[in-house]
Design a protein around this motif. Sequence first.
Motif, PDB file in Angstrom:
ATOM      1  N   LYS A  28     -28.672 -58.880  15.713  1.00  0.00           N
ATOM      2  CA  LYS A  28     -27.332 -58.531  16.182  1.00  0.00           C
ATOM      3  C   LYS A  28     -27.386 -57.520  17.325  1.00  0.00           C
ATOM      4  N   CYS A  29     -28.268 -56.550  17.224  1.00  0.00           N
ATOM      5  CA  CYS A  29     -28.315 -55.440  18.162  1.00  0.00           C
ATOM      6  C   CYS A  29     -28.715 -55.848  19.579  1.00  0.00           C
ATOM      7  N   ARG A  46     -33.115 -49.621  17.365  1.00  0.00           N
ATOM      8  CA  ARG A  46     -32.863 -49.755  15.929  1.00  0.00           C
ATOM      9  C   ARG A  46     -32.123 -51.065  15.621  1.00  0.00           C
ATOM     10  N   GLN A  48     -29.629 -53.760  13.897  1.00  0.00           N
ATOM     11  CA  GLN A  48     -28.290 -53.840  13.317  1.00  0.00           C
ATOM     12  C   GLN A  48     -28.214 -55.138  12.535  1.00  0.00           C
ATOM     13  N   THR A  49     -27.487 -55.111  11.436  1.00  0.00           N
ATOM     14  CA  THR A  49     -27.333 -56.319  10.627  1.00  0.00           C
ATOM     15  C   THR A  49     -26.047 -57.052  11.021  1.00  0.00           C
ATOM     16  N   TRP A  50     -26.055 -58.363  10.792  1.00  0.00           N
ATOM     17  CA  TRP A  50     -24.883 -59.186  11.080  1.00  0.00           C
ATOM     18  C   TRP A  50     -23.828 -58.965   9.989  1.00  0.00           C
ATOM     19  N   GLN A 100     -25.560 -58.201   6.549  1.00  0.00           N
ATOM     20  CA  GLN A 100     -24.860 -57.301   5.623  1.00  0.00           C
ATOM     21  C   GLN A 100     -24.575 -58.056   4.339  1.00  0.00           C
TER      22      GLN A 100
END
Length: 102
Positions: A28-29, A46, A48-50, A100
């Motif tokens: 995602k990031c 870092r 990121q989660t979806w 997530q």
Amino acid sequence: MIFGRTVDDQTRCIHYHTQEDVIAIKFKCCRRYYPCHLCHEEADHRAQTWPRNEWSEPAVLCGVCKGEMSIHTYLATSSCPNCGARFNERCAAHTHLYFQTT
């Protein structure tokens, strides 16, 4: 393009390279495909989660046929809907690192 230290053209990497380790996940990031969370950790940012509301996004790539699938589709199956390649079912232990779950 797949980022990370891959060991073959089916997205296996130095961390995970069994016969069934044939997916890459778009993070995602950065919107870049990596074979695993460890490969992404070697990047300069870092992870990121979806979020669940974006699970219809095509964010999983089959390393065998190069077909993309949505997160929903990936989580609902154990093989590629396009070519039938089997996925490593042990990857479920890492789902929270990409998507997530709460």
